[in-house]
Write an enzyme that holds these catalytic residues in place. Structure first.
Site, mmCIF file in Angstrom:
data_model
loop_
_atom_site.group_PDB
_atom_site.id
_atom_site.type_symbol
_atom_site.label_atom_id
_atom_site.label_comp_id
_atom_site.label_asym_id
_atom_site.label_seq_id
_atom_site.Cartn_x
_atom_site.Cartn_y
_atom_site.Cartn_z
ATOM 1 N N ASP A 127 0.744 -1.304 -0.043
ATOM 2 C CA ASP A 127 0.028 0.135 0.058
ATOM 3 C C ASP A 127 1.087 1.361 -0.012
ATOM 4 O O ASP A 127 2.196 1.192 -0.041
ATOM 5 C CB ASP A 127 -0.999 -0.095 1.257
ATOM 6 N N ALA A 155 -0.053 5.147 1.646
ATOM 7 C CA ALA A 155 -0.497 5.940 2.493
ATOM 8 C C ALA A 155 -0.220 5.213 3.867
ATOM 9 O O ALA A 155 -1.178 4.221 4.061
ATOM 10 C CB ALA A 155 -1.456 6.928 2.318
ATOM 11 N N ALA A 196 -13.456 10.181 9.280
ATOM 12 C CA ALA A 196 -12.911 10.110 8.037
ATOM 13 C C ALA A 196 -12.103 8.733 7.968
ATOM 14 O O ALA A 196 -11.926 8.242 6.659
ATOM 15 C CB ALA A 196 -12.107 11.316 7.691
ATOM 16 N N MET A 213 -11.258 4.040 5.642
ATOM 17 C CA MET A 213 -9.900 3.920 4.863
ATOM 18 C C MET A 213 -9.552 2.648 4.320
ATOM 19 O O MET A 213 -9.776 1.677 4.909
ATOM 20 C CB MET A 213 -8.885 4.307 6.319
ATOM 21 N N LYS A 243 -11.540 6.203 -3.185
ATOM 22 C CA LYS A 243 -11.922 7.474 -2.565
ATOM 23 C C LYS A 243 -13.442 7.678 -3.005
ATOM 24 O O LYS A 243 -14.199 8.161 -2.088
ATOM 25 C CB LYS A 243 -11.034 8.483 -3.280
ATOM 26 N N HIS A 267 -15.121 5.627 -0.576
ATOM 27 C CA HIS A 267 -14.721 6.300 0.682
ATOM 28 C C HIS A 267 -15.766 7.119 1.116
ATOM 29 O O HIS A 267 -16.257 7.417 2.216
ATOM 30 C CB HIS A 267 -13.328 6.610 0.886
ATOM 31 N N ARG A 291 -10.561 -2.496 -3.506
ATOM 32 C CA ARG A 291 -10.555 -3.045 -2.448
ATOM 33 C C ARG A 291 -12.058 -3.050 -1.742
ATOM 34 O O ARG A 291 -12.721 -2.166 -2.372
ATOM 35 C CB ARG A 291 -9.551 -2.306 -1.355
ATOM 36 N N ASP A 327 -2.043 -1.386 5.799
ATOM 37 C CA ASP A 327 -2.417 -0.602 7.307
ATOM 38 C C ASP A 327 -3.735 -0.574 7.477
ATOM 39 O O ASP A 327 -4.330 -0.218 8.398
ATOM 40 C CB ASP A 327 -1.805 0.877 7.472
#
Length: 282
Positions: free
Chosen positions: A24, A26, A57, A61, A65, A68, A173, A199
């Site tokens: 990944d 970030a 927010a 994650m 986006k 999201h 994902r 993460d």
């Protein structure tokens, strides 16, 4: 006469070294604490009169986006604020509008959060020396991914392949498609010899869906959600509390291993290889 059926199916178990690691971005390679996606989403929602907290927010994650933003708007507290301000429920057209506002902000500011996570450069160099291919994927769309790759390369973070969430027709994902696109591009011969490092829980689910070993990152990522400096100022007991929470969440998502940061990855790859030599699979 009784007939006996013998099942002669052959089960192949790969026995060798790790072929590829799919990272990944970030919270994994850059952006300790994973702030670029969250802070900019907060700003995008603010442009529509909606206040979003950092913890809110962070909940979706790992998703692409657009997804999201939709998942964030479906959180009960956020949905109530939207109705209170706009007088109606959020629609997909609203998600489109927020995404359209978010995208230029993300492109412009992703570099602000692209500091290299300690250990990333050394681990990438170690993998190259070991002959392990280095892939990557992200919840970022391609226009943001390209900007991030540019910033990261200037700081020495270079991978062999990068897949963005809008590169593929089936989306991102927690499906396996981005991870598998890396397998194809890198020429890895067995998904069971590949490792997904992430993460977030959708990122771990992505690796599992692709048939890979999965390694979760606790302290550097979204679950703890602190900068490296913020983490260093915490009392040891508080660090351990946050670490334990992140470890448990990533393990519940199915991670085969959880470590603090990417710096701890080489020892895990050694462990995975020792298990694969015995014929074990993810």
């Amino acid at each position: 006469m009784t007939q006996h059926h013998q099942d002669y199916r052959y089960t192949r178990h790969y026995q060798g070294q790790v072929q590829a690691v799919i990272f990944d971005w970030a919270g994994t390679l850059v952006d300790f604490g994973s702030f670029a996606p969250t802070r900019i989403l907060i700003d995008a929602f603010a442009g529509f009169g909606i206040t979003i907290t950092l913890s809110e927010a962070r909940i979706p994650m790992g998703l692409g986006k657009w997804d999201h933003i939709k998942a964030l708007g479906q959180q009960p507290a956020v949905a109530q604020r939207w109705v209170a301000h706009h007088g109606r429920d959020m629609t997909d057209s609203d998600v489109d509008a927020i995404y359209a506002a978010f995208l230029p902000l993300q492109i412009a500011r992703v570099g602000e959060y692209s500091d290299v996570i300690p250990g990333a450069l050394e681990v990438l160099a170690d993998l190259a020396e070991r002959g392990i291919r280095r892939g990557s994927c992200s919840g970022y769309p391609r226009v943001v991914m390209d900007k991030l790759l540019e910033h990261a390369a200037q700081k020495g973070v270079i991978v062999e392949h990068a897949v963005a969430t809008d590169d593929l027709p089936h989306g991102g994902r927690p499906g396996p498609w981005m991870a598998l696109a890396n397998v194809i591009a890198l020429g890895a011969g067995d998904v069971s010899a590949c490792v997904k490092v992430d993460d977030t829980t959708p990122g771990i689910e992505e690796g599992l869906a692709a048939g890979m070993w999965t390694v979760g990152l606790a302290l550097s990522g979204n679950e703890v959600g602190l900068t490296l400096q913020e983490l260093k100022t915490l009392p040891p007991a508080e660090v351990e509390r946050k670490r334990a929470f992140a470890y448990q969440k990533l393990m519940r998502a199915g991670a085969h291993f959880v470590i603090d940061t990417i710096a701890d990855l080489p020892a895990i790859l050694d462990l995975i290889e020792s298990r694969m030599v015995k014929g074990e699979r993810p």
